[in-house]
Design a protein around this motif. Structure first.
Motif, PDB file in Angstrom:
ATOM      1  N   PRO A  44     -84.767   4.365  41.109  1.00 47.98           N
ATOM      2  CA  PRO A  44     -85.208   3.177  40.935  1.00 47.98           C
ATOM      3  C   PRO A  44     -85.491   2.735  39.420  1.00 47.98           C
ATOM      4  O   PRO A  44     -85.432   1.237  39.192  1.00 47.98           O
ATOM      5  CB  PRO A  44     -86.889   3.388  41.247  1.00 47.98           C
ATOM      6  N   THR A  45     -85.225   3.419  38.298  1.00 49.16           N
ATOM      7  CA  THR A  45     -85.223   2.993  37.065  1.00 49.16           C
ATOM      8  C   THR A  45     -83.782   2.510  36.584  1.00 49.16           C
ATOM      9  O   THR A  45     -83.749   2.321  35.366  1.00 49.16           O
ATOM     10  CB  THR A  45     -85.990   4.117  36.196  1.00 49.16           C
ATOM     11  N   ALA A  46     -82.872   2.732  37.111  1.00 50.67           N
ATOM     12  CA  ALA A  46     -81.487   2.425  36.854  1.00 50.67           C
ATOM     13  C   ALA A  46     -81.368   1.043  36.701  1.00 50.67           C
ATOM     14  O   ALA A  46     -82.029   0.090  37.213  1.00 50.67           O
ATOM     15  CB  ALA A  46     -80.489   3.273  37.745  1.00 50.67           C
ATOM     16  N   ARG A  47     -80.397   0.548  36.043  1.00 50.04           N
ATOM     17  CA  ARG A  47     -79.867  -0.789  35.962  1.00 50.04           C
ATOM     18  C   ARG A  47     -78.496  -0.810  35.930  1.00 50.04           C
ATOM     19  O   ARG A  47     -77.760   0.026  35.565  1.00 50.04           O
ATOM     20  CB  ARG A  47     -80.359  -1.627  34.511  1.00 50.04           C
ATOM     21  N   LEU A  48     -78.043  -2.087  36.426  1.00 48.51           N
ATOM     22  CA  LEU A  48     -76.415  -2.190  36.380  1.00 48.51           C
ATOM     23  C   LEU A  48     -75.820  -2.505  35.004  1.00 48.51           C
ATOM     24  O   LEU A  48     -76.393  -3.381  34.440  1.00 48.51           O
ATOM     25  CB  LEU A  48     -76.211  -3.456  37.302  1.00 48.51           C
ATOM     26  N   GLY A  49     -74.953  -1.910  34.716  1.00 48.78           N
ATOM     27  CA  GLY A  49     -74.478  -2.153  33.502  1.00 48.78           C
ATOM     28  C   GLY A  49     -73.539  -3.326  33.445  1.00 48.78           C
ATOM     29  O   GLY A  49     -73.362  -3.982  34.338  1.00 48.78           O
ATOM     30  N   GLU A  50     -72.322  -3.286  32.685  1.00 48.43           N
ATOM     31  CA  GLU A  50     -71.345  -4.222  32.393  1.00 48.43           C
ATOM     32  C   GLU A  50     -70.355  -4.292  33.713  1.00 48.43           C
ATOM     33  O   GLU A  50     -69.922  -3.126  33.791  1.00 48.43           O
ATOM     34  CB  GLU A  50     -70.815  -4.457  31.123  1.00 48.43           C
ATOM     35  N   VAL A  51     -70.270  -5.214  34.274  1.00 48.37           N
ATOM     36  CA  VAL A  51     -69.258  -5.232  35.333  1.00 48.37           C
ATOM     37  C   VAL A  51     -67.889  -5.789  34.795  1.00 48.37           C
ATOM     38  O   VAL A  51     -67.726  -6.941  34.188  1.00 48.37           O
ATOM     39  CB  VAL A  51     -69.603  -6.129  36.412  1.00 48.37           C
ATOM     40  N   THR A  52     -66.830  -4.875  34.724  1.00 47.01           N
ATOM     41  CA  THR A  52     -65.649  -5.131  34.108  1.00 47.01           C
ATOM     42  C   THR A  52     -64.415  -5.348  35.322  1.00 47.01           C
ATOM     43  O   THR A  52     -64.267  -4.578  36.149  1.00 47.01           O
ATOM     44  CB  THR A  52     -65.219  -4.147  33.068  1.00 47.01           C
ATOM     45  N   ASP A  53     -63.621  -6.424  35.211  1.00 52.05           N
ATOM     46  CA  ASP A  53     -62.505  -6.664  35.877  1.00 52.05           C
ATOM     47  C   ASP A  53     -61.451  -6.802  35.116  1.00 52.05           C
ATOM     48  O   ASP A  53     -61.090  -7.615  34.045  1.00 52.05           O
ATOM     49  CB  ASP A  53     -62.802  -7.864  36.725  1.00 52.05           C
ATOM     50  N   HIS A  54     -60.435  -5.653  35.163  1.00 49.30           N
ATOM     51  CA  HIS A  54     -59.117  -5.511  34.081  1.00 49.30           C
ATOM     52  C   HIS A  54     -58.157  -6.478  34.703  1.00 49.30           C
ATOM     53  O   HIS A  54     -57.366  -6.786  33.906  1.00 49.30           O
ATOM     54  CB  HIS A  54     -58.795  -4.057  34.406  1.00 49.30           C
ATOM     55  N   ALA A  55     -58.307  -7.228  35.553  1.00 47.88           N
ATOM     56  CA  ALA A  55     -57.475  -8.236  36.357  1.00 47.88           C
ATOM     57  C   ALA A  55     -57.691  -9.517  35.380  1.00 47.88           C
ATOM     58  O   ALA A  55     -56.694 -10.584  35.451  1.00 47.88           O
ATOM     59  CB  ALA A  55     -57.563  -8.588  37.518  1.00 47.88           C
ATOM     60  N   LEU A  56     -58.826  -9.578  34.832  1.00 48.49           N
ATOM     61  CA  LEU A  56     -58.995 -10.892  33.873  1.00 48.49           C
ATOM     62  C   LEU A  56     -58.458 -10.902  32.502  1.00 48.49           C
ATOM     63  O   LEU A  56     -58.068  -9.837  31.963  1.00 48.49           O
ATOM     64  CB  LEU A  56     -60.653 -10.866  33.755  1.00 48.49           C
ATOM     65  N   ASP A  57     -58.023 -12.122  32.010  1.00 50.91           N
ATOM     66  CA  ASP A  57     -57.492 -12.199  30.667  1.00 50.91           C
ATOM     67  C   ASP A  57     -58.516 -12.089  29.478  1.00 50.91           C
ATOM     68  O   ASP A  57     -59.557 -11.651  29.639  1.00 50.91           O
ATOM     69  CB  ASP A  57     -56.768 -13.533  30.566  1.00 50.91           C
ATOM     70  N   ASP A  58     -58.119 -12.375  28.499  1.00 54.95           N
ATOM     71  CA  ASP A  58     -58.963 -12.327  27.191  1.00 54.95           C
ATOM     72  C   ASP A  58     -60.060 -13.439  27.185  1.00 54.95           C
ATOM     73  O   ASP A  58     -61.126 -13.120  26.473  1.00 54.95           O
ATOM     74  CB  ASP A  58     -58.083 -12.612  25.899  1.00 54.95           C
ATOM     75  N   TYR A  59     -60.042 -14.352  27.986  1.00 54.76           N
ATOM     76  CA  TYR A  59     -61.264 -15.201  28.109  1.00 54.76           C
ATOM     77  C   TYR A  59     -62.026 -15.180  29.302  1.00 54.76           C
ATOM     78  O   TYR A  59     -63.015 -15.882  29.776  1.00 54.76           O
ATOM     79  CB  TYR A  59     -60.472 -16.681  28.272  1.00 54.76           C
ATOM     80  N   GLY A  60     -61.651 -13.849  30.028  1.00 55.74           N
ATOM     81  CA  GLY A  60     -62.777 -13.529  31.096  1.00 55.74           C
ATOM     82  C   GLY A  60     -62.427 -14.277  32.078  1.00 55.74           C
ATOM     83  O   GLY A  60     -63.101 -14.488  33.329  1.00 55.74           O
ATOM     84  N   LEU A  61     -61.026 -14.757  32.609  1.00 58.62           N
ATOM     85  CA  LEU A  61     -60.740 -15.640  33.528  1.00 58.62           C
ATOM     86  C   LEU A  61     -59.526 -15.121  34.312  1.00 58.62           C
ATOM     87  O   LEU A  61     -58.814 -14.085  33.556  1.00 58.62           O
ATOM     88  CB  LEU A  61     -60.180 -17.128  33.132  1.00 58.62           C
TER      89      LEU A  61
END
Length: 663
Positions: free
Chosen positions: A611-628
């Motif tokens: 219950p005390t856990a939290r979701l960390g950063e979600v990373t998609d390696h298919a995205l480019d340097d702009y997060g797109l």
């Protein structure tokens, strides 16, 4: 038994009595010796002219202004940390603060003031170093916990005479760690009638826990012009005259320290007046006498030596060295003076306005400017490097004179050699006025004389752009551009270069990425504050947010034209809304990924177990340097389904897990 006086004997013999204050029967009585004049011990100039008020401090205008304002507003701190090099006035400033805190004024009714009167009992006692409430401790000799505990115990008692108890601890960085720890609590919450003033030359050695409890004042090195003027005033007060060059030499040797300079001035006065100079009616003490006293070569000789070295005249350089050596000068110091002169000339060449700077002595402004006109920067840089390395050799050599002369001979020898840039241009067939060459990466298998090189750098250029010279790690070079082998000269090899191709951007995102490697500031504003209205190469229409980079459109247009070599590019500004910025689009994609991850059944099940856990950063390696996502995938779903390993997959070791995603 009563001894008859002279008058009684005269009366018995019938003789007239001598006058009471006249000579005796046996002649005049010897006159008593005159009272010996009380001998006043000599006080050195550094003590005699020690500042007693804030107005007397020189070169510390910022610190003085802050302290004056603090006293005027009644916002005086309970702990001060004064830092700076030796002799700039740290302890002196601490004593002035102590007087300012305890001054009662001539009428005895005054309060704390930035201008202590100097006549009240507290001011007089502090000036005489005998005030019972102003305690000074040298931390260099008293470094232990017991010494600090004595101070802490003394803070429990009220002042005996003054308004405040002031503890001045000099060289505070010498205290032990336990001593600092013992002082922390008292330093954080001292009694209302206690002020701590610390002085140190090594601020980095003071624990940050102590610094955070103090107001820190960095006392600066005093400029040479201010030092020379100060020394001139003191010399006039002592009825001694100096030439301006002599005072400048003392100020330069003081290196920003008032105390060091006054000690040298004291020594120069003693030597000059003994030789019949410096008096009111005599010739002023000159630069030659001061240079001899400091063990320095004459400034003109240093210029002559550098001239001889740069002109490649070893006989003249060794003649000057012999002259300096016979006069008792240190040849290591002489080389240090030459090194300093090279630096000064380089600064004059880089900043032409220094030619009229009054901070520079007249010799530097005249002869230094002349040298800067005719000596190129590469030669100055080469001379600096060789002298810097040579100074270390002098310190290690068994004979300092031999080492110094060998350094000068080497410098004279390389004076005939062209700078590396000219040498490269000669090999490439260019003249000395050729355009600057460009540096690029060399292939990892670059070789010289058949031997592999650990690393290399390529310099390309030439009249027709058809040659390239490679400087390899082991000191060799090779020229690329001629298809046929040529006779080997030194360590050169001719190969054919590959032309560089530049692809023009086809989309707005490619245009922003194209700018990233050429103008970092422009790239940041394009990403975060620029909205695309239309992109139809070579015409780009954008909307720029307010308070963005001035002239952004013109700057982007210039980068596109110069980078692609196409002058047809145009960038126009519009008031239309346009698309969201690339940064906003990337943030939206991240939020979509995060929402998809949170909605996944496996993630929800994990949240129920922890219950005390939290979701960390979600990373998609298919995205480019702009997060797109890649532009060819824009038409696809922005947030694809997340994939998880099957239940029968191999378990991952605990050490391989990224624990930063859970807290």
């Amino acid at each position: 038994m009563t001894v008859p006086s002279d008058q009684d004997r005269s009366e018995e013999a019938g003789l007239p009595a001598p006058p009471a204050d006249g000579p005796g029967l046996f002649g005049d009585a010897p006159s008593p010796p005159p009272a010996a004049a009380a001998a006043t011990p000599y006080r050195v100039l550094a003590r005699k002219y020690r500042p007693t008020t804030f107005d007397d401090l020189i070169g510390q205008e910022t610190t003085v202004r802050i302290l004056r304002n603090a006293f005027a507003l009644g916002r005086v701190a309970h702990a001060f940390m004064l830092t700076g090099v030796r002799g700039v006035g740290k302890t002196t400033t601490a004593r002035i603060i102590a007087r300012a805190l305890n001054c009662t004024g001539p009428d005895g009714q005054g309060g704390p003031t930035a201008d202590p009167c100097g006549v009240c009992p507290n001011c007089v006692a502090i000036l005489a170093d005998r005030h019972p409430d102003v305690l000074e401790m040298d931390a260099a000799s008293r470094t232990g916990v017991d010494d600090v505990r004595e101070i802490i115990e003394a803070t429990r008692f009220r002042p005996m005479q003054g308004r405040m108890k002031v503890f001045i601890i000099d060289e505070v960085h010498m205290l032990s760690r336990n001593a600092f720890n013992a002082l922390l609590k008292t330093l954080e919450e001292p009694p209302a009638q206690v002020t701590f003033i610390f002085a140190t030359t090594e601020l980095r050695k003071v624990p940050v826990t102590v610094l955070s409890r103090c107001q820190t004042f960095a006392l600066r090195r005093v400029p040479q012009v201010a030092l020379a003027a100060h020394f001139d005033r003191i010399a006039q007060a002592e009825n001694v005259r100096f030439t301006p060059d002599a005072l400048s030499l003392i100020a330069r040797a003081a290196d920003g320290s008032v105390r060091d300079g006054l000690s040298l001035l004291d020594q120069a006065i003693a030597q000059g007046t003994l030789d019949g100079e410096g008096g009111t009616d005599a010739a002023p003490i000159g630069m030659d006498l001061v240079a001899d006293m400091l063990g320095l070569a004459d400034r003109g000789l240093i210029f002559d030596l550098l001239d001889a070295v740069l002109e490649g005249k070893p006989e003249r350089a060794l003649e000057i060295t012999t002259d300096v050596y016979e006069r008792g000068g240190d040849l290591g110091v002489m080389l240090g003076d030459v090194l300093e002169l090279v630096h000064t000339i380089s600064r004059i060449k880089a900043i032409p306005a220094l030619r009229d700077n009054p901070d520079l002595p007249e010799a530097e402004r005249q002869r230094g400017a002349a040298l800067a006109e005719r000596v190129p920067v590469p030669v100055l840089g080469r001379t600096w490097q060789m002298l810097l390395k040579g100074l270390a050799e002098v310190e290690q050599a068994p004979d300092r004179r031999q080492a110094a002369e060998m350094i000068l001979i080497r410098l004279c020898y390389v004076a005939d050699l062209p700078p590396p840039g000219d040498l490269v241009r000669r090999i490439m067939g260019q003249d000395a006025a050729a355009a600057p060459v460009q540096v690029s990466a060399a292939p990892p298998n670059a070789s010289v004389n058949g031997q592999g090189a650990q690393g290399s750098a390529a310099i390309s250029g030439g009249r027709d752009g058809d040659r390239e010279i490679r400087m390899v790690a082991n000191g060799g070079m090779r020229v690329e551009g001629t298809p046929h082998p040529v006779p080997e000269v030194g360590r050169a090899e001719i190969v054919q270069p590959e032309p560089e191709q530049v692809t023009a951007p086809r989309t707005w995102r490619e245009a922003v990425a194209f700018v990233s490697g050429r103008d970092a500031m422009l790239h940041g504003h394009l990403r975060h504050a620029t909205h695309l209205v239309s992109f139809a190469p070579p015409l780009v229409t954008i909307r720029v947010e307010r308070n963005s980079l001035p002239g952004l459109a013109r700057r982007l247009e210039t980068v596109l034209r110069e980078g692609t070599g196409d002058p047809a590019w145009q960038v126009r500004q519009s008031e239309e809304e346009g698309e969201a910025t690339l940064a906003e689009q990337g943030a939206e994609i991240i939020q979509l990924h995060r929402a998809a991850a949170q909605a996944h059944p496996l993630v929800q099940a994990a949240m129920q177990v922890f219950p005390t856990a939290r979701l960390g950063e979600v990373t998609d390696h298919a995205l480019d340097d702009y997060g797109l996502p890649p532009e060819e995938m824009v038409s696809q779903t922005l947030a694809p389904d997340l994939e998880f390993a099957p239940l029968d997959a191999d378990l991952v070791e605990e050490d391989d897990l990224d624990t930063d995603d859970f807290a």
